[in-house]
Write a protein that holds these residues in place. Structure first.
Motif, PDB file in Angstrom:
ATOM      1  N   UNK A   1       0.838  -1.303   0.051  1.00  0.00           N
ATOM      2  CA  UNK A   1      -0.095   0.027  -0.037  1.00  0.00           C
ATOM      3  C   UNK A   1       0.805   1.135  -0.034  1.00  0.00           C
ATOM      4  N   UNK A   2       1.893   1.214   0.650  1.00  0.00           N
ATOM      5  CA  UNK A   2       2.775   2.447   1.083  1.00  0.00           C
ATOM      6  C   UNK A   2       3.411   3.032  -0.550  1.00  0.00           C
ATOM      7  N   UNK A   3       4.179   1.667  -1.050  1.00  0.00           N
ATOM      8  CA  UNK A   3       4.554   1.879  -2.406  1.00  0.00           C
ATOM      9  C   UNK A   3       3.644   1.994  -3.512  1.00  0.00           C
ATOM     10  N   UNK A   4       2.438   1.730  -3.526  1.00  0.00           N
ATOM     11  CA  UNK A   4       1.573   2.061  -4.549  1.00  0.00           C
ATOM     12  C   UNK A   4       1.421   3.588  -4.431  1.00  0.00           C
ATOM     13  N   UNK A   5       1.264   4.097  -3.184  1.00  0.00           N
ATOM     14  CA  UNK A   5       1.080   5.678  -2.969  1.00  0.00           C
ATOM     15  C   UNK A   5       2.686   6.352  -3.494  1.00  0.00           C
ATOM     16  N   UNK A   6       3.458   5.745  -3.095  1.00  0.00           N
ATOM     17  CA  UNK A   6       4.621   6.568  -3.452  1.00  0.00           C
ATOM     18  C   UNK A   6       5.003   6.480  -4.951  1.00  0.00           C
ATOM     19  N   UNK A   7       4.330   5.520  -5.607  1.00  0.00           N
ATOM     20  CA  UNK A   7       4.507   5.287  -7.024  1.00  0.00           C
ATOM     21  C   UNK A   7       3.489   5.909  -7.951  1.00  0.00           C
TER      22      UNK A   7
END
Length: 288
Positions: A118-124
């Motif tokens: 979830x965190x990296x989907x936001x960062x990307x």
């Protein structure tokens, strides 16, 4: 003495562990094989033979799923071996902060995989994510990491490597630290440098660690689902669909027997690839 030991420590002491292993692992495995040949719900079941397997192999995205699964496993495995080895060498050198850095490298392994996804989907995120906004500040137009079919699967693979490389590094640290100091002393007497130390001592003698990392990373990549699903959901289209995500979609649709057949196929697929690889690596290790 041996008779006393055998009388004191009977094989019955293994019985509790054997029962737990039977109930939690062996029994569900055989039940999965049985229910893969049924159409079942929580209330009842109907025997269908091999119909579920036939239907699963007719799935339109299955070819893409097999290809993506293998590519994902290969990429994550290779990168974890490379970065794990390099970090292992660096974190066993004579740097003062190596204990702190070991904790930093291992920390992502402890974080929930779903949370990482979830965190990296936001960062990307293509427009509001930290990665692309940072690139924009540098005058670079970042791609849609998870929405472009050219980058989506590799983007998830790199996140998987970021999360899992700490575990590979720990294995390499243990392997490197187990190398006898006499080898380094002999190399120093012969006038060898850092490159010779790595190439002639660390690389060949850490092969057991390398074999372990390869097997664990490859099997983990073939079974990967928990980091991929929250990041892409198998999309865009079928670009990041793997076998595990196809199975999950069948569960979502209520086709439990079909999904169970998919699990059996995934189990056989992993076994067919992993067991020969393990035998090959172990034989190479003995030849060393």
């Amino acid at each position: 003495m041996n008779k006393v030991w055998k009388r004191t420590y009977s094989y019955y002491f293994l019985l509790p562990a054997a029962i737990i292993y039977l109930v939690i692992f062996i029994l569900p495995t055989f039940m999965s094989f049985f229910f893969s040949m049924t159409r079942w719900t929580l209330q009842d079941w109907t025997y269908t033979g091999l119909e579920n397997f036939k239907t699963f192999f007719e799935e339109s995205s299955l070819n893409i799923g097999f290809k993506n699964t293998f590519v994902y496993a290969a990429v994550t495995c290779v990168l974890k071996v490379i970065f794990g080895l390099l970090l292992g060498v660096f974190l066993t050198s004579k740097i003062k902060t190596k204990n702190y850095l070991r904790s930093v490298v291992f920390f992502p392994t402890l974080v929930s995989t779903i949370a990482v996804g979830i965190a990296f989907s936001t960062l990307m995120h293509p427009t509001e994510g930290l990665i692309n906004t940072t690139l924009a500040q540098l005058g670079i137009s970042g791609p849609d990491w998870l929405g472009d079919t050219r980058y989506a699967l590799l983007s998830v693979a790199f996140v998987d490597v970021w999360k899992g490389v700490g575990f590979a590094t720990v294995i390499y640290i243990a392997g490197i630290m187990s190398i006898p100091a006499e080898y380094y002393e002999a190399l120093q007497i012969d006038g060898g440098g850092s490159w010779h130390k790595f190439w002639s001592i660390i690389l060949p003698l850490s092969r057991p660690a390398t074999n372990t990392v390869i097997i664990l990373a490859f099997i983990g990549g073939l079974r990967s689902f928990d980091i991929l699903w929250p990041m892409t959901g198998g999309g865009p289209g079928f670009a990041t669909d793997v076998i595990a995500s196809i199975i999950y979609k069948q569960y979502q649709a209520g086709f439990y027997g079909l999904a169970t057949a998919g699990n059996v196929i995934l189990f056989l697929f992993v076994s067919v690839l992993a067991f020969p690889l393990s035998l090959y690596l172990n034989r190479k290790e003995v030849d060393l």
